[in-house]
Design a protein around this motif. Sequence first.
Motif, short mmCIF file in Angstrom:
data_model
loop_
_atom_site.label_atom_id
_atom_site.label_comp_id
_atom_site.label_asym_id
_atom_site.label_seq_id
_atom_site.Cartn_x
_atom_site.Cartn_y
_atom_site.Cartn_z
N ALA A 1 -6.54 -9.73 -18.05
CA ALA A 1 -5.39 -9.09 -19.03
C ALA A 1 -5.58 -9.68 -20.48
CB ALA A 1 -4.16 -9.30 -18.34
N LEU A 2 -5.81 -10.85 -20.42
CA LEU A 2 -5.89 -11.45 -21.90
C LEU A 2 -6.84 -10.98 -22.51
CD1 LEU A 2 -5.26 -15.22 -21.60
CD2 LEU A 2 -3.71 -13.75 -22.39
N ARG A 3 -8.01 -10.81 -21.97
CA ARG A 3 -9.41 -10.11 -22.85
C ARG A 3 -9.08 -8.68 -23.10
NH1 ARG A 3 -12.08 -13.29 -18.79
NH2 ARG A 3 -13.14 -14.69 -19.61
N GLU A 4 -8.44 -8.07 -22.30
CA GLU A 4 -8.08 -6.61 -22.76
C GLU A 4 -7.09 -6.48 -23.59
OE1 GLU A 4 -9.14 -4.77 -18.36
OE2 GLU A 4 -7.03 -4.60 -18.90
N SER A 5 -6.17 -7.33 -23.99
CA SER A 5 -5.36 -7.39 -24.95
C SER A 5 -5.93 -8.02 -26.19
CB SER A 5 -4.00 -8.07 -24.60
OG SER A 5 -4.16 -9.30 -24.42
N GLY A 6 -7.21 -8.21 -26.24
CA GLY A 6 -7.87 -8.62 -27.51
C GLY A 6 -7.70 -10.10 -27.91
N VAL A 7 -7.42 -10.93 -26.80
CA VAL A 7 -7.38 -12.31 -27.21
C VAL A 7 -8.80 -12.96 -27.00
CG1 VAL A 7 -6.53 -14.53 -26.38
CG2 VAL A 7 -4.96 -12.58 -26.28
N HIS A 8 -9.09 -13.97 -27.96
CA HIS A 8 -10.39 -14.51 -28.01
C HIS A 8 -10.23 -15.62 -26.78
CE1 HIS A 8 -13.72 -17.06 -30.29
NE2 HIS A 8 -13.96 -16.96 -28.78
N LEU A 9 -10.75 -15.49 -25.77
CA LEU A 9 -10.68 -16.38 -24.50
C LEU A 9 -11.96 -16.82 -24.26
CD1 LEU A 9 -9.15 -17.49 -21.94
CD2 LEU A 9 -9.68 -15.30 -20.88
N LYS A 10 -12.11 -18.21 -24.35
CA LYS A 10 -13.30 -18.98 -23.55
C LYS A 10 -12.78 -19.77 -22.50
CE LYS A 10 -17.45 -20.48 -23.62
NZ LYS A 10 -18.63 -19.73 -23.27
N SER A 11 -13.45 -19.50 -21.44
CA SER A 11 -13.50 -20.35 -20.09
C SER A 11 -14.56 -21.08 -20.09
CB SER A 11 -12.72 -19.46 -18.83
OG SER A 11 -11.86 -18.51 -19.28
N LEU A 12 -14.61 -22.21 -19.65
CA LEU A 12 -15.80 -22.98 -19.57
C LEU A 12 -16.30 -22.67 -18.06
CD1 LEU A 12 -14.96 -26.37 -21.33
CD2 LEU A 12 -15.80 -24.25 -22.21
#
Length: 194
Positions: free
Chosen positions: A165-176
């Motif tokens: 959901a975060l990625r789809e809303s355009g958030v730059h997300l980095k999970s290690l």
Amino acid sequence: MEALCRMIQEKGKGIGNDIVKVDMFLNHRIDTALLFQMGEAWAEEFRADRPEMVLTVEASGISMAVAAAHALGDIPVVFAKKSATVVQNDSVVQAPVYSFTHKTQNMIRIEKQYLPRGARVLIIDDFLADGQAARGLMNLCEQQGAEVIGVGIAVEKGFQPGGKALRESGVHLKSLAVVDGIVDGNIVLRPEDD
Ligand code: 5GP
């Protein structure tokens, strides 16, 4: 991130079919060498976005936020509190967060002065499951007019909807590290670069 994935594989435990227990190196006992490598990995990912502060929520996120903030040139860390403070209500900004692990709704709060309008904010947390904690922190930033430049997570549970959901809303997300599931108590990790 290879070192984190290796540690999850060696020392992590799956509880039932949805809880990832990594408290022997991440959020109860802390492996400090791994912690500062994680800080470097987030810094590498987000440095170009010029974050001015790191925001997290107490308690488990704090060590990771400090590692990231240090690697980003010793920018400040601010953590949202889960318990009421003695300061006057109008100097505090709050947002509701439903806790996945405790199945309760909490308010998280920050003194407004520590989250100034226009600040470029990197959010860091230990886990991403349904995304409630991250959304609560983003809510605080929105109320204050601060800009979220990205979200850095240690362990994303890819079988819960928060990350997608975060990625789809355009958030730059980095999970290690991303956990795809738990099978017979074993943690199944998503191969890196997927
Ligand atoms: P979310 O808000 O994304 O639903 O859940 C993230 C928060 O719940 C994190 O701050 C973390 O403290 C907690 N959490 C969620 N899933 C797990 C888990 O499998 N293990 C642990 N240790 N904490 C979790």
